[in-house]
Design a protein around this motif. Sequence first.
Motif, PDB file in Angstrom:
ATOM      1  N   THR A 160      -4.216  10.511 -34.638  1.00  0.00           N
ATOM      2  CA  THR A 160      -3.582  10.327 -36.178  1.00  0.00           C
ATOM      3  C   THR A 160      -4.689  11.082 -37.026  1.00  0.00           C
ATOM      4  O   THR A 160      -4.261  11.353 -38.160  1.00  0.00           O
ATOM      5  N   ARG A 168       1.877   9.224 -39.571  1.00  0.00           N
ATOM      6  CA  ARG A 168       1.135   8.253 -38.715  1.00  0.00           C
ATOM      7  C   ARG A 168       1.741   7.218 -38.332  1.00  0.00           C
ATOM      8  O   ARG A 168       1.298   6.666 -37.396  1.00  0.00           O
ATOM      9  N   TRP A 172       2.763   5.437 -34.654  1.00  0.00           N
ATOM     10  CA  TRP A 172       2.594   4.342 -34.293  1.00  0.00           C
ATOM     11  C   TRP A 172       3.966   3.663 -33.888  1.00  0.00           C
ATOM     12  O   TRP A 172       3.906   2.714 -32.726  1.00  0.00           O
ATOM     13  N   LYS A 176       4.604   2.012 -29.862  1.00  0.00           N
ATOM     14  CA  LYS A 176       5.154   0.748 -29.735  1.00  0.00           C
ATOM     15  C   LYS A 176       6.539   0.875 -28.755  1.00  0.00           C
ATOM     16  O   LYS A 176       6.632  -0.021 -27.756  1.00  0.00           O
ATOM     17  N   GLU A 194      -5.459   0.958 -38.827  1.00  0.00           N
ATOM     18  CA  GLU A 194      -4.733   1.226 -37.621  1.00  0.00           C
ATOM     19  C   GLU A 194      -4.901  -0.062 -36.778  1.00  0.00           C
ATOM     20  O   GLU A 194      -4.101  -0.127 -35.729  1.00  0.00           O
ATOM     21  N   LEU A 197      -2.178  -2.462 -35.602  1.00  0.00           N
ATOM     22  CA  LEU A 197      -0.926  -2.024 -35.086  1.00  0.00           C
ATOM     23  C   LEU A 197      -1.389  -2.412 -33.531  1.00  0.00           C
ATOM     24  O   LEU A 197      -0.328  -1.991 -32.694  1.00  0.00           O
ATOM     25  N   CYS A 198      -2.399  -2.601 -32.759  1.00  0.00           N
ATOM     26  CA  CYS A 198      -3.027  -2.698 -31.562  1.00  0.00           C
ATOM     27  C   CYS A 198      -2.523  -4.089 -31.210  1.00  0.00           C
ATOM     28  O   CYS A 198      -2.626  -5.035 -31.931  1.00  0.00           O
TER      29      CYS A 198
END
Length: 303
Positions: A160, A168, A172, A176, A194, A197-198
């Motif tokens: 990104t 971006r 993500w 997913k 970010e 988001l993990c």
Amino acid sequence: MAAISVEHISKQYGETKALESVSFEVKEAELFGLIGPDGAGKSTLFRILTTLLLADEGEAYVAGHHVVKDYKEIRKKVGYMPGKFSLYQDLSVEENLSFFATIFGTTIEENYELIKDIYVQIEPFKKRPAGKLSGGMKQKLALCCALIHKPEVLFLDEPTTGVDAVSRKEFWEMLKQLKAKGITILVSTPYMDEASLCDRIALIQSGKILTINTPKGLMNEFTKPLYAVKAENTYKLLTFLRQQDFTDTVLPFGEFLHLTTEEDMPESEIENHLKADGFEKAEVKRIEPTVEDIFLALSSETE
Ligand SMILES: Nc1ncnc2c1ncn2[C@@H]1O[C@H](COP(=O)(O)OP(=O)(O)OP(=O)(O)O)[C@@H](O)[C@H]1O
């Protein structure tokens, strides 16, 4: 079995220690983030795990295969989107994709199901040379190319970086969906926001892992009271706060300073203290830590 297993990997370029005894595991279908600034060692680690570079020390396994002894097996099972140069700029969107499919002995049709949701977004531009695409579209094409042979493990090195905020976010979302299809993803990013988001993240700096945790667990690692402080002269405020007994750390964050204190203090107490010392427009607000706060706290501990 872990999808990726890294055991005490070290790599040095001349005097530069790019990686120092790095260890972690990524579970199957996990979305694991490697977060750290430029030069932290992220690309070096990706090259080692994708069998393009030899480590000086340590062992690593991807999809159950040893990165040195079984490198051929790994190359069939991983998709790699390097930070730069993954597309042929003069080839069209369609030609890039066919090229990557061909070198893996497959066709676009055979694995179309996996890339369909992403490819439909760039299909209207399929005749356009990759070099003439926007950053967001290049990124989508590079992801399709990395997925075309249906890899078990996907390595995305700063996918990104240099891409606009909307692309971006879309990217993500795509990750997913790939994870939901059972693909293990190791993704690196210099963007701290970010991290949330993990599934899990490793914070990395100067070749060393600072911590590995879930986004929520990471927030709980930060236990000190944190305040955002603002006044008319930020530099003067910084110097002043650094001299106060109640201050633990103080760091610049955009137009604010982030202050941690040894003891919990009401916002008004700090504000009054500042006003009494000539910072008439001082504003103090208790805040929740960001990943950047945690990163800075951990990196100053290890210095
Ligand atoms: N081929 C090389 N020769 C010498 N030094 C290198 C080489 N590749 C990387 N380095 C150095 O090793 C360190 C780690 O670099 P690496 O590219 O792995 O970091 P990174 O986290 O991916 O950062 P970036 O986003 O800047 O690539 C840096 O100090 C870099 O300058």
